[in-house]
Write an enzyme that holds these catalytic residues in place. Structure first.
Site, PDB file in Angstrom:
ATOM      1  N   SER A   1       0.833  -1.194   0.000  1.00  0.00           N
ATOM      2  CA  SER A   1       0.000   0.000   0.000  1.00  0.00           C
ATOM      3  C   SER A   1       0.876   1.255   0.000  1.00  0.00           C
ATOM      4  CB  SER A   1      -0.962  -0.045   1.186  1.00  0.00           C
ATOM      5  OG  SER A   1      -1.992   0.882   1.030  1.00  0.00           O
TER       6      SER A   1
ATOM      7  N   HIS B   1      -7.846  -5.895   0.627  1.00  0.00           N
ATOM      8  CA  HIS B   1      -6.618  -5.133   0.855  1.00  0.00           C
ATOM      9  C   HIS B   1      -6.058  -5.493   2.232  1.00  0.00           C
ATOM     10  CE1 HIS B   1      -4.023  -1.716  -0.145  1.00  0.00           C
ATOM     11  NE2 HIS B   1      -4.148  -1.287   1.104  1.00  0.00           N
TER      12      HIS B   1
ATOM     13  N   GLU C   1      -9.249  -6.207  -3.570  1.00  0.00           N
ATOM     14  CA  GLU C   1      -8.674  -5.139  -2.747  1.00  0.00           C
ATOM     15  C   GLU C   1      -9.730  -4.264  -2.073  1.00  0.00           C
ATOM     16  OE1 GLU C   1      -5.515  -4.428  -2.073  1.00  0.00           O
ATOM     17  OE2 GLU C   1      -4.273  -5.297  -3.648  1.00  0.00           O
TER      18      GLU C   1
END
Length: 536
Positions: free
Chosen positions: A219, A456, A337
């Site tokens: 990320s 995610h 995600e």
């Protein structure tokens, strides 16, 4: 600037103790020397923790605490000490609000610490070193959350995790704070470089190879890897790059945008007099600074920016022009995600028939079909009908999952795959998609009303030892072992164990099941051509 799924939801979600000073405890005992528990760095000796298959050294100060005049200044060399410093506890997290369940609020500015995990027993030849940059939208997170023993012991590598300055304390580019050269901001990126220089000086002391360092992150940590690939000062500090769930295709802020955000921030904290704005900012309590920066979407947008020195050009531009450090790349994303974003929408309760009152704990409510369409229209404006036609509602999956597919393909799949193809034209590039639909979810907070899938952050418990997520099943442990082998083999050799991505190939490796195998037509599965044209 897409870095993490906080902008759409984390504002609706709702002090870490300082590490004790170094303690001089005299010479290392013979047992410590035999076990490897004491290591001598260029700052002094450290005593870590001993486990059956690994050693752990925590809370190592790689730079001086950025306090007082060092607030909003480049990181300075770390302290030295005599005797043996206790390294069995992590240092404080950098100042931040509460983020995702793995994050912890903190008001500490004394936070520039790193952690080293090494396998046992010692090896005759130096091991590869893997340096982890945590995610969290450049506002949240800390290195110690990610225990390195799974990678270290399972892959025979040295693992380094670290903290770097966050939010306003890490990325405030106000002209009044500029140095003699007129440059300010990007202090968090400079912290990462200082940690990499520490690794180059000290890797050998832990049995690591300073000539074989892999920089990897997830990320915002992946965005950081992209930034370091474009940063002149990072040249030669790492030799492989892994980017998880973000890419170099997403531009960072321009300097004008960053200065505008910094001036807005100064105004919000009450520092409006141009003659004393620097002194005013330096005099503010860190609690006020992190509260004012707030959550994405509700606070001030702060993060890496093109500043002319730390980042002379945008990493996205550097990628298209080939002005990146030429190292092998492993890059990829999780299949679902943005279901994490939709979980946040549900968790806020704002989509419920009766939104929660300020003093009530919100309940999770699934999106209705109409709410799905409203969300898409709010996000895409006059182009929303094209999106709705591409992602129609049907009974095959909940509306919440359909919105997750839209956001996953727009926010992650298109930029990640575009960046992977650009890398593949210049350096050995290996692409993956993590696809365990039963990945363990967070142990705190309500679960989504729909399957979270490969959301995610879902891949992180497969690579690290963590305590914020449910335990892996036996099948998932086999996938974890396969992923550890892939990540550490790439760190060792620059190869991932499958065919490198071609500049015209849309097939990527799928990581799923008991060991991870097979490929997928990524472009087709994620409507890549639709979103690529959509951006033009």
């Amino acid at each position: 600037m897409t870095r993490f799924p906080y902008p759409r939801w984390v504002a609706a979600l709702g002090a870490v103790a300082l590490l004790a000073p170094a303690t001089a405890v005299g010479p290392a005992a013979a047992d410590d020397r035999r076990s490897g528990a004491v290591v001598r760095t260029d700052q002094g000796a450290l005593r870590g923790s001993v486990a059956a298959d690994h050693l752990s050294f925590q809370g190592i100060p790689y730079a001086r605490p950025p306090l007082g005049p060092l607030r909003w200044a480049p990181p300075q060399p770390g302290p030295t000490w005599t005797g043996v410093r206790d390294a069995t506890r992590p240092g404080a997290a950098c100042a931040q609000l509460q983020g995702l369940p793995m994050d912890s609020p903190s008001e500490s500015e004394d936070c520039l610490y790193l952690n080293v995990t090494t396998p046992r027993p010692a090896a005759r030849s130096p091991r590869p070193v893997m340096v982890w940059l945590h995610g969290g939208d450049f506002r949240f997170g800390s290195g110690d959350v990610y225990g390195g023993q799974r990678l270290a012991a399972g892959g025979d590598v040295i693992v380094v995790t670290l903290n770097y300055r966050l939010g306003a304390l890490g990325f405030l580019e106000h002209p009044a704070l500029a140095d003699a050269g007129g440059i300010t901001g990007n202090f968090g990126l400079q912290d990462q470089q200082a940690a990499l220089r520490w690794v180059r000086r000290n890797a050998a002391a832990f049995g690591g190879d300073p000539g074989n360092v892999t920089l990897f992150g997830q990320s915002a940590g992946a965005t950081s890897v992209c930034a370091q690939l474009a940063a002149p000062a990072a040249a030669g500090l790492f030799h492989r790059a892994i980017m998880q769930s973000n890419s170099c295709a997403n531009p960072v802020q321009t300097r004008a945008e960053a200065i505008g955000a910094a001036e807005e921030f100064a105004h919000r904290v009450g520092c409006t007099d141009p003659d004393v704005v620097a002194a005013c900012l330096r005099g503010q309590d860190p609690a006020l600074l992190i509260e004012t920066a707030g959550y994405p979407g509700a606070g001030v947008d702060l993060g890496p920016a093109v500043d002319g020195r730390t980042l002379p050009v945008d990493p996205a531009y550097a990628l298209t022009t080939g002005r990146l450090h030429r190292v092998p790349v492993l890059t990829g994303m999780n299949r679902d995600e943005s279901r994490l974003v939709v979980w946040g929408i549900e968790r806020s309760g704002l989509n419920c028939a009766e939104p929660p009152k300020p003093d009530q704990e919100p309940e999770s409510c699934p999106l209705t079909d109409e709410q799905y369409r409203d969300q898409v229209r709010a996000m895409f404006g006059d182009r929303a009908e094209k999106v709705l036609a591409r992602y129609p509602r049907d009974d095959a999956q909940p509306a919440s999952a359909t919105l997750g597919a839209v956001l996953t393909d727009h926010d992650y799949a298109e930029p990640v795959y575009s960046a992977a193809m650009a890398f593949a034209r210049r350096v050995p590039t290996f692409a993956y998609e993590f696809a365990d639909e039963e990945a363990p979810f967070f142990t705190t907070g309500p679960e989504p009303t729909f399957p979270a899938g490969a959301y995610h952050c879902a891949e992180l418990p497969y690579l690290f030892t963590v305590d914020y997520a449910e335990a892996l099943t036996p099948t998932q442990r086999r996938l974890s072992e396969a992923m550890v082998r892939t990540w550490t083999d790439f760190a060792r050799t620059g190869r991932a164990g499958w065919t490198r991505l071609g500049s015209r190939s849309s097939y990527v490796r799928v990581l799923a099941g008991g060991g991870g195998s097979g490929t997928t037509d990524f472009a087709t599965a994620h409507s890549y051509d639709f979103w690529r044209a959509f951006r033009d």
